[in-house]
Scaffold this motif. Sequence first.
Motif, PDB file in Angstrom:
ATOM      1  N   HIS A  91       0.813  -1.219   0.000  1.00  0.00           N
ATOM      2  CA  HIS A  91       0.000   0.000   0.000  1.00  0.00           C
ATOM      3  C   HIS A  91       0.845   1.266   0.000  1.00  0.00           C
ATOM      4  CE1 HIS A  91       1.106  -0.833   4.182  1.00  0.00           C
ATOM      5  NE2 HIS A  91       0.991   0.466   4.392  1.00  0.00           N
ATOM      6  N   VAL A  92       2.166   1.146   0.049  1.00  0.00           N
ATOM      7  CA  VAL A  92       3.044   2.315   0.225  1.00  0.00           C
ATOM      8  C   VAL A  92       2.945   3.295  -0.942  1.00  0.00           C
ATOM      9  CG1 VAL A  92       5.471   3.030   0.301  1.00  0.00           C
ATOM     10  CG2 VAL A  92       4.679   1.177   1.758  1.00  0.00           C
ATOM     11  N   LEU A  93       2.866   2.784  -2.182  1.00  0.00           N
ATOM     12  CA  LEU A  93       2.895   3.649  -3.365  1.00  0.00           C
ATOM     13  C   LEU A  93       1.613   3.529  -4.176  1.00  0.00           C
ATOM     14  CD1 LEU A  93       6.506   2.919  -4.727  1.00  0.00           C
ATOM     15  CD2 LEU A  93       5.779   4.857  -3.321  1.00  0.00           C
ATOM     16  N   PRO A  94       1.227   4.582  -4.891  1.00  0.00           N
ATOM     17  CA  PRO A  94       0.141   4.453  -5.870  1.00  0.00           C
ATOM     18  C   PRO A  94       0.569   3.469  -6.952  1.00  0.00           C
ATOM     19  CG  PRO A  94       1.262   6.567  -6.104  1.00  0.00           C
ATOM     20  CD  PRO A  94       1.779   5.956  -4.844  1.00  0.00           C
ATOM     21  N   THR A  95      -0.333   2.591  -7.344  1.00  0.00           N
ATOM     22  CA  THR A  95       0.065   1.461  -8.201  1.00  0.00           C
ATOM     23  C   THR A  95      -0.756   1.398  -9.483  1.00  0.00           C
ATOM     24  OG1 THR A  95       0.628   0.231  -6.192  1.00  0.00           O
ATOM     25  CG2 THR A  95       0.471  -1.024  -8.222  1.00  0.00           C
ATOM     26  N   PHE A  96      -0.047   1.270 -10.606  1.00  0.00           N
ATOM     27  CA  PHE A  96      -0.685   1.048 -11.901  1.00  0.00           C
ATOM     28  C   PHE A  96      -0.724  -0.459 -12.177  1.00  0.00           C
ATOM     29  CE2 PHE A  96       0.789   5.384 -12.155  1.00  0.00           C
ATOM     30  CZ  PHE A  96      -0.223   6.040 -12.844  1.00  0.00           C
ATOM     31  N   THR A  97      -1.734  -0.882 -12.956  1.00  0.00           N
ATOM     32  CA  THR A  97      -1.909  -2.305 -13.261  1.00  0.00           C
ATOM     33  C   THR A  97      -1.657  -2.552 -14.740  1.00  0.00           C
ATOM     34  OG1 THR A  97      -3.631  -2.409 -11.557  1.00  0.00           O
ATOM     35  CG2 THR A  97      -3.497  -4.263 -13.082  1.00  0.00           C
ATOM     36  N   THR A  98      -0.975  -3.672 -15.032  1.00  0.00           N
ATOM     37  CA  THR A  98      -0.723  -4.029 -16.432  1.00  0.00           C
ATOM     38  C   THR A  98      -0.871  -5.532 -16.594  1.00  0.00           C
ATOM     39  OG1 THR A  98       0.823  -3.767 -18.284  1.00  0.00           O
ATOM     40  CG2 THR A  98       1.771  -4.346 -16.138  1.00  0.00           C
ATOM     41  N   TRP A  99      -0.733  -6.023 -17.828  1.00  0.00           N
ATOM     42  CA  TRP A  99      -0.848  -7.448 -18.105  1.00  0.00           C
ATOM     43  C   TRP A  99       0.471  -8.150 -17.833  1.00  0.00           C
ATOM     44  CZ3 TRP A  99      -5.708  -8.498 -18.403  1.00  0.00           C
ATOM     45  CH2 TRP A  99      -6.598  -7.602 -19.012  1.00  0.00           C
ATOM     46  N   PRO A 100       0.451  -9.414 -17.444  1.00  0.00           N
ATOM     47  CA  PRO A 100       1.698 -10.135 -17.135  1.00  0.00           C
ATOM     48  C   PRO A 100       2.766 -10.097 -18.226  1.00  0.00           C
ATOM     49  CG  PRO A 100      -0.181 -11.402 -16.358  1.00  0.00           C
ATOM     50  CD  PRO A 100      -0.747 -10.247 -17.119  1.00  0.00           C
ATOM     51  N   ASP A 111      10.079   1.249 -20.469  1.00  0.00           N
ATOM     52  CA  ASP A 111       9.174   1.978 -19.587  1.00  0.00           C
ATOM     53  C   ASP A 111       7.739   1.490 -19.817  1.00  0.00           C
ATOM     54  OD1 ASP A 111      11.183   3.511 -18.461  1.00  0.00           O
ATOM     55  OD2 ASP A 111      11.048   5.051 -20.019  1.00  0.00           O
ATOM     56  N   LEU A 112       6.854   1.798 -18.866  1.00  0.00           N
ATOM     57  CA  LEU A 112       5.451   1.387 -18.985  1.00  0.00           C
ATOM     58  C   LEU A 112       4.702   2.393 -19.850  1.00  0.00           C
ATOM     59  CD1 LEU A 112       3.154  -0.518 -18.136  1.00  0.00           C
ATOM     60  CD2 LEU A 112       2.752   0.992 -16.183  1.00  0.00           C
ATOM     61  N   MET A 113       4.170   1.907 -20.970  1.00  0.00           N
ATOM     62  CA  MET A 113       3.401   2.755 -21.868  1.00  0.00           C
ATOM     63  C   MET A 113       1.928   2.708 -21.449  1.00  0.00           C
ATOM     64  SD  MET A 113       5.959   3.678 -23.585  1.00  0.00           S
ATOM     65  CE  MET A 113       5.246   4.648 -24.911  1.00  0.00           C
ATOM     66  N   LEU A 114       1.230   3.814 -21.605  1.00  0.00           N
ATOM     67  CA  LEU A 114      -0.154   3.914 -21.160  1.00  0.00           C
ATOM     68  C   LEU A 114      -1.099   2.950 -21.878  1.00  0.00           C
ATOM     69  CD1 LEU A 114      -0.465   7.766 -20.633  1.00  0.00           C
ATOM     70  CD2 LEU A 114      -0.315   5.981 -18.903  1.00  0.00           C
ATOM     71  N   PRO A 115      -0.889   2.617 -23.172  1.00  0.00           N
ATOM     72  CA  PRO A 115      -1.776   1.618 -23.787  1.00  0.00           C
ATOM     73  C   PRO A 115      -1.698   0.252 -23.101  1.00  0.00           C
ATOM     74  CG  PRO A 115      -0.669   2.865 -25.497  1.00  0.00           C
ATOM     75  CD  PRO A 115      -0.038   3.272 -24.200  1.00  0.00           C
ATOM     76  N   GLY A 116      -0.626  -0.024 -22.377  1.00  0.00           N
ATOM     77  CA  GLY A 116      -0.498  -1.294 -21.669  1.00  0.00           C
ATOM     78  C   GLY A 116      -1.049  -1.258 -20.261  1.00  0.00           C
ATOM     79  N   VAL A 117      -1.594  -0.125 -19.830  1.00  0.00           N
ATOM     80  CA  VAL A 117      -2.141   0.005 -18.474  1.00  0.00           C
ATOM     81  C   VAL A 117      -3.586  -0.492 -18.460  1.00  0.00           C
ATOM     82  CG1 VAL A 117      -2.794   1.635 -16.658  1.00  0.00           C
ATOM     83  CG2 VAL A 117      -0.615   1.910 -17.858  1.00  0.00           C
ATOM     84  N   VAL A 118      -3.897  -1.332 -17.492  1.00  0.00           N
ATOM     85  CA  VAL A 118      -5.270  -1.814 -17.311  1.00  0.00           C
ATOM     86  C   VAL A 118      -5.992  -0.841 -16.376  1.00  0.00           C
ATOM     87  CG1 VAL A 118      -6.708  -3.672 -16.408  1.00  0.00           C
ATOM     88  CG2 VAL A 118      -4.596  -4.210 -17.637  1.00  0.00           C
ATOM     89  N   VAL A 119      -7.115  -0.311 -16.817  1.00  0.00           N
ATOM     90  CA  VAL A 119      -7.876   0.657 -16.018  1.00  0.00           C
ATOM     91  C   VAL A 119      -8.986  -0.081 -15.275  1.00  0.00           C
ATOM     92  CG1 VAL A 119      -9.218   2.785 -16.042  1.00  0.00           C
ATOM     93  CG2 VAL A 119      -7.375   2.449 -17.716  1.00  0.00           C
ATOM     94  N   ALA A 134       4.292   2.473  -8.321  1.00  0.00           N
ATOM     95  CA  ALA A 134       4.602   1.065  -8.545  1.00  0.00           C
ATOM     96  C   ALA A 134       3.760   0.511  -9.681  1.00  0.00           C
ATOM     97  CB  ALA A 134       4.366   0.267  -7.269  1.00  0.00           C
ATOM     98  N   VAL A 135       4.152  -0.680 -10.164  1.00  0.00           N
ATOM     99  CA  VAL A 135       3.427  -1.359 -11.240  1.00  0.00           C
ATOM    100  C   VAL A 135       3.169  -2.797 -10.791  1.00  0.00           C
ATOM    101  CG1 VAL A 135       3.456  -2.076 -13.656  1.00  0.00           C
ATOM    102  CG2 VAL A 135       4.594   0.043 -12.987  1.00  0.00           C
ATOM    103  N   LYS A 136       1.915  -3.232 -10.916  1.00  0.00           N
ATOM    104  CA  LYS A 136       1.569  -4.616 -10.582  1.00  0.00           C
ATOM    105  C   LYS A 136       0.872  -5.243 -11.787  1.00  0.00           C
ATOM    106  CE  LYS A 136      -2.874  -3.404  -8.386  1.00  0.00           C
ATOM    107  NZ  LYS A 136      -3.777  -4.082  -9.313  1.00  0.00           N
ATOM    108  N   VAL A 137       0.662  -6.552 -11.702  1.00  0.00           N
ATOM    109  CA  VAL A 137      -0.021  -7.248 -12.786  1.00  0.00           C
ATOM    110  C   VAL A 137      -1.436  -7.607 -12.363  1.00  0.00           C
ATOM    111  CG1 VAL A 137       2.073  -8.172 -13.803  1.00  0.00           C
ATOM    112  CG2 VAL A 137       0.907  -9.470 -12.041  1.00  0.00           C
ATOM    113  N   VAL A 138      -2.259  -7.912 -13.343  1.00  0.00           N
ATOM    114  CA  VAL A 138      -3.650  -8.255 -13.090  1.00  0.00           C
ATOM    115  C   VAL A 138      -3.753  -9.436 -12.125  1.00  0.00           C
ATOM    116  CG1 VAL A 138      -5.731  -9.171 -14.196  1.00  0.00           C
ATOM    117  CG2 VAL A 138      -4.445  -7.358 -15.302  1.00  0.00           C
ATOM    118  N   SER A 139      -4.656  -9.331 -11.169  1.00  0.00           N
ATOM    119  CA  SER A 139      -5.014 -10.385 -10.200  1.00  0.00           C
ATOM    120  C   SER A 139      -4.028 -10.562  -9.057  1.00  0.00           C
ATOM    121  CB  SER A 139      -5.219 -11.745 -10.898  1.00  0.00           C
ATOM    122  OG  SER A 139      -3.980 -12.349 -11.191  1.00  0.00           O
ATOM    123  N   ASN A 140      -2.967  -9.738  -8.997  1.00  0.00           N
ATOM    124  CA  ASN A 140      -2.017  -9.848  -7.885  1.00  0.00           C
ATOM    125  C   ASN A 140      -1.617  -8.459  -7.427  1.00  0.00           C
ATOM    126  OD1 ASN A 140      -0.150 -10.615  -5.985  1.00  0.00           O
ATOM    127  ND2 ASN A 140       1.123 -11.805  -7.384  1.00  0.00           N
TER     128      ASN A 140
END
Length: 582
Positions: A91-100, A111-119, A134-140
Amino acid sequence: MFSKSFRVKSNTVIKGSDRRKLKADISTAFPSLSVEDLSELVPNKEELNVVKIYAHKGDAVTLYVLHKNPVLFELDKCLYPTVYTLWRYPHVLPTFTTWPPVLQKLAGGADLMLPGVVVPLSGIPEVKKGDCCAVKVVSNRAPMAVGTATMSSAEMRSLGMKGRGVSVLHTYMDSLWAFGDKSGPPSIPDVDTEGVEATYEEEEEEEDDDEATGGGEEEPCPNRVPDAPCSGIQELSLADREEGEDPEDLRSPQEQMDALLLQCFLQALKSKVKKSELPLLTSSFLRIHMFSCCPSGKQLDIKKSSYKKLSKFLQCMQQQHSLVRVKELSKGVESIVEVDWKNPELRSFRTPKDPGIEEASVEVGRAEGEKPYHPPEITTLYSVSSRLEPLFQDAKKRKGTVLQPAEVRAIITDYVKRNELVDENNKNYVIINPILCDCLLEKSEYQEVEALKWDDLFSRTLYKMQHCHQLVFPGQPPIVKKGHIEPIDISVASRGSNKKVTMIKNLEVYGLDPMAVSVALQHRVQASSALNPVPGSKDRVLVQIQGNQVQQVCKLLLDKYQIPCKYIQGLDNKVQKPGRKK
């Protein structure tokens, strides 16, 4: 930043005052951490190391290491948590979600491109430009990468989620992660993206059906990465890596080490060991033959394999593969007494095309394209001192002028002949005039010495001049420094109850990388080594290795690095064999 290996400059234990300051800085940077969290992250009584490194692009980074895991890193006076810390406090950082599948690109330095971000349904996190995220993947919920936002959340939405979103600094499976215990991410359920994952899997199934029935092409969804056949970290496919990149081995680090151990073992038996060498000590077999077969860029470490010990590995090779026969010829000492060179497994083994040799494996951590080490050409020079300036005035050599010994000799000879100071009765002597008297004679000699031999004249002149030395490295301009060149100093110190450590300093003077020397020694003697700052010096590092290893250090410096013996100090500290006296 850490997609390639980095170089360690120093490794020290944090001081009490610095520990308190670090805790205050963490509290300011990450206010969501509680007092208990801070105490766990920076404990008061447990050892916390400060490791200063240089990234492959030259960036100076400070790591904070707790329990052998990097927990924080500092870059440009900004603190960032590592994935090891984020797995404990997601929970420390705001986190973006992407695909595995995107994670493998991030680990490769992208770098993480915005089209790869899951909203998700709740929307993207609110950030400002430059904020740590931070960046995490879907479902985790366990974060997989750390970086900084390249724009604010409002700008991301206004641009239609296009462009670069997060500048990635550190990821799971990069060299900073590998600096720790290499543990995998925990599985933390993510309620926000469960529905998104199900939708994604359904779309994949439909796409597969279309391909099977020859369906028409569809425009790719902007928030979906093409060719994504998996939804878990362990199932990542690396077939879509950029051209020129080597695919990452998805096996666990332990499985990789087991495979490397078997490869080096088979290669050593097939290409190194001769029948005349048997029986061969198992320790010698490992040190001399197996380590020399380790491929370039890899390090063989039995403790990181599933066997843990050489004896257990050889026992497996004997009982399950029938490759060797190991016997205890003396108490507690095992030897390989027989090798089955007709074994099908050994005969079918093919030596890799690019086998590493010991000297190549030593270069772990070396930057790509760096040339191999060549010793400098060292020349002794002399500088004109203020006392000798009148003697060199006719030759227009002022105070501070640096000269070769031959130049000094020529100038003195010319001065003597021009002033007709050669003794007519004995031409081996030079008559002392007032200038030579002031420059070369002591006060007690003024009334006694009337003439000097030529050799005495030259030696006195050089003695009265200031010593300098010149270093010439291949392809670089000469470096001239005052004073005698410092020799590489090798010393042995006692630690605790009859334990010895060997310390080497002044390697930087000769253009040697202390980190490369440390790793080379570690490979040769199979003992732990460390880099420590030299007291009283800002840019010098001391290499420390367990045991009295003076003999191995000398062999390395003389044979591999070709440093002349006269520039090595402490050769008399090597271990004396029984029955010999110093």
